[in-house]
Write a protein that holds these residues in place. Structure first.
Motif, PDB file in Angstrom:
ATOM      1  N   ASN A 383      -5.534  -0.944  -5.441  1.00  0.00           N
ATOM      2  CA  ASN A 383      -6.916  -0.607  -5.120  1.00  0.00           C
ATOM      3  C   ASN A 383      -7.662  -0.262  -6.408  1.00  0.00           C
ATOM      4  O   ASN A 383      -7.306   0.702  -7.099  1.00  0.00           O
ATOM      5  N   LYS A 411     -13.494   1.024   0.042  1.00  0.00           N
ATOM      6  CA  LYS A 411     -12.797  -0.241   0.268  1.00  0.00           C
ATOM      7  C   LYS A 411     -13.117  -0.696   1.682  1.00  0.00           C
ATOM      8  O   LYS A 411     -13.071   0.094   2.618  1.00  0.00           O
ATOM      9  N   ILE A 418     -14.589  -4.217  -2.428  1.00  0.00           N
ATOM     10  CA  ILE A 418     -14.969  -2.839  -2.754  1.00  0.00           C
ATOM     11  C   ILE A 418     -16.485  -2.776  -2.607  1.00  0.00           C
ATOM     12  O   ILE A 418     -17.217  -3.581  -3.198  1.00  0.00           O
TER      13      ILE A 418
END
Length: 444
Positions: A383, A411, A418
Motif C-alpha cells: 500500500n 485506498k 489511492i
C-alpha cells in the motif's frame, strides 16, 4: 464481524442476471431470510421496490422463498426506501425488504432489509441469513405456507407521514417548486406531498418506464432540474435519487445546494428550536466549511466513514439525532430511522418559510470549499500510503494548509486506486497540493 459473502454496506447488490442478482438467488435469499426473521409473530414481511423493470422478477422470487419458509409477503409496489422503513414499523412486520439499486442505472438492482424497528438489520442477523443460505432449501407443510397480499393504501399512508413532519402552522403556498423524482420510487409521492402542503409543483422525472430510472435526472444529475428551475422561475428545485433516500437541492438562481449545506440548514433550525440533541455526524467526505460553520454555532461535529450505515452507527453511538453525507443522504432520527429525501427537503423548506428567506440565502452560510480529488492507480502489492515518502509529503502539505484546509488519503475498497483528496478555501492551492501528493504516491 465475520467476512460477508453477499451483504455489502447496503444489502446485496449487482448487475441483473449476474449472480447474486438472479431469480434463483432471490428465491433462496427470501427463504433464508424467512427462516431467520420469523421471530415477531406477525409472520409478514413488507416488500417494496423502485421502478426498475427487474423489480417484478425479484419480488416474485423473494415472495416464493418467504412462502416456502412460512412467511407471508405484503407488496407495496413502487415505494421509497425510507417509506418501507416507516411502514415496517407501523405494520409491526417481521421485516421490510426494498428491491432497489438506489442511484445506479436500471440494469443494476439490489435487495436490502429493514428490521421491524425500521433500521438496517444488525450484523448478527445478516450473518445468520448468510449462514442459512449455505443450507439446503426446504419447504414448510402446505398448511403453513405464506400468502401474498397487496397494501393498497401504502402510498397514502406515507404521504400523510411525510406531511406530518412539516410544521402545521406553515404552508408552501406562494412557492413554486420543481420536483425531479429521477423516474424512481418517489414519482407518485413527492409531487403530492408538496402540492398538498400548498405549493405549485412542476414535475420532471415522474414518468418511469422501467428503464429510465436515474437517467440524466435526479440527485446524481441535476442539469435538467437546474434548467427547469430557471425556465419556470421556480423558488427551489428538489432532486431525489431512484429510491428516494437522497436529496440534492437547487436554489432560484440555479445553483446546486448539496447534502452538507442542507444538513447545516436543518441543524441550525433544530438548534434555534431547541431540538438539536448533541451534535451532527458527517463523513470523511463532508466539506470542511460545514465543520467550520457548525463550530461557529458551537455545535459538535464528528466524521464517520463514507456510507449512511456508518453515519447512523455513529449517531446511535453518540445519542445524536442528525447526520448525513454530501451526496444527500440526510438522517433526521426523530422523524425517520433512515435517510429520507422527502423529509429532509421538508425540513429545509420549513426553514425557508419560517424565516422568509430564499434557499440561496440560507445556504450562503456554508460556502463550500473547493475539493480536488485525484485517483492514482497502483500495481497492487504494498500500500503506497504506508511509505515514508508519502507520509512525509502528507505532513508537509498539512503544514502548508495551516488549518485552512485538509487532506484525505484512502485506498479504494473496490479498485487498485489511492484516492487523494485536498480541500481548501483556495482552489488553486488545493490543486497544487493534491498534485504534489499524487506525484509522490505514483512514485511509491
Amino acid at each position: 464481524m465475520a467476512e460477508r459473502k453477499y451483504f455489502g454496506t447496503d444489502g446485496v447488490r449487482g448487475k441483473v442476471g449476474t449472480f447474486p442478482i438472479t431469480p434463483d438467488f432471490a428465491l433462496k435469499l427470501g427463504w433464508a431470510a424467512g427462516k431467520v426473521l420469523a421471530t415477531q409473530g406477525s409472520r409478514t414481511v413488507l416488500i417494496g421496490k423502485d421502478t426498475r423493470i427487474s423489480g417484478y422478477m425479484l419480488e416474485s422470487a423473494l415472495e416464493a422463498g418467504l412462502a416456502a419458509a412460512g412467511l407471508s409477503a405484503a407488496f407495496t409496489g413502487p415505494m421509497p426506501t425510507p417509506a418501507i422503513a416507516y411502514l415496517a414499523r407501523t405494520f409491526r412486520a417481521e421485516a421490510g425488504i426494498v428491491i432497489s439499486a438506489s442511484h445506479n442505472p436500471y440494469d443494476d438492482n439490489g435487495i436490502k432489509f429493514f428490521s421491524a424497528q425500521g433500521t438496517k438489520l444488525p450484523d448478527d442477523v445478516e450473518e445468520a441469513i448468510e449462514a442459512m443460505l449455505e443450507e439446503p432449501m426446504d419447504c414448510v407443510e402446505s398448511a403453513e405456507l405464506g400468502r401474498a397480499s397487496r397494501i393498497n393504501d401504502a402510498v397514502g399512508r406515507y404521504i400523510e407521514f411525510c406531511k406530518g413532519t412539516f410544521p402545521a402552522h406553515l404552508s408552501l403556498e406562494n412557492y413554486k417548486i420543481v420536483v425531479d423524482c429521477a423516474h424512481g420510487a418517489t414519482y407518485h409521492i413527492a409531487p403530492s406531498v408538496m402540492r398538498e402542503l400548498g405549493a405549485e409543483v412542476v414535475e420532471i422525472g415522474t414518468k418511469p418506464n422501467g428503464l429510465n430510472i436515474n437517467e440524466k435526472c435526479g440527485a446524481t444529475d441535476i442539469r435538467a432540474l437546474q434548467e427547469k428551475v430557471l425556465e419556470v422561475k421556480a423558488d427551489v428545485g428538489l432532486a431525489y435519487d431512484g429510491d428516494g433516500d437522497r436529496l440534492i437541492m437547487v436554489d432560484h438562481l440555479g445553483h446546486k445546494v448539496d447534502g452538507d449545506q442542507a444538513l447545516f440548514i436543518i441543524a441550525r433550525e433544530a438548534l434555534r428550536a431547541g431540538n438539536l440533541k448533541g451534535g451532527v455526524v458527517g463523513t470523511l467526505m463532508s466539506n470542511m466549511s460545514l465543520e467550520l460553520a457548525l463550530k461557529q454555532l458551537g455545535v459538535p461535529f464528528v466524521r464517520a466513514n463514507v456510507g449512511d450505515r456508518y453515519v447512523l452507527e455513529k449517531m446511535q453511538e453518540k445519542g445524536w439525532l442528525l447526520g448525513g453525507e454530501n451526496s444527500g443522504h440526510i438522517i433526521i432520527l426523530d422523524k425517520n430511522t433512515t435517510g429520507d429525501g422527502i423529509i429532509a427537503s421538508l425540513a429545509v423548506l420549513s426553514a425557508m418559510v419560517q424565516h422568509k428567506l430564499s434557499l440561496n440565502e440560507l445556504a450562503s452560510a456554508v460556502p463550500l470549499f473547493p475539493q480536488v480529488l485525484i485517483n492514482v492507480r497502483f500495481a497492487g502489492g504494498a500500500n503506497p500510503l504506508d511509505s515514508a515518502a508519502v507520509k512525509a509529503v502528507a505532513a508537509e502539505v498539512e503544514k502548508r494548509l495551516a488549518g485552512k484546509g485538509r487532506i484525505l488519503l484512502r485506498k479504494s475498497g473496490t479498485e487498485p486506486l489511492i484516492r487523494v483528496m485536498v480541500e481548501c478555501e483556495d482552489g488553486v492551492l488545493a490543486q497544487q497540493c493534491a498534485e504534489q501528493i499524487a506525484d509522490v504516491v505514483r512514485a511509491n
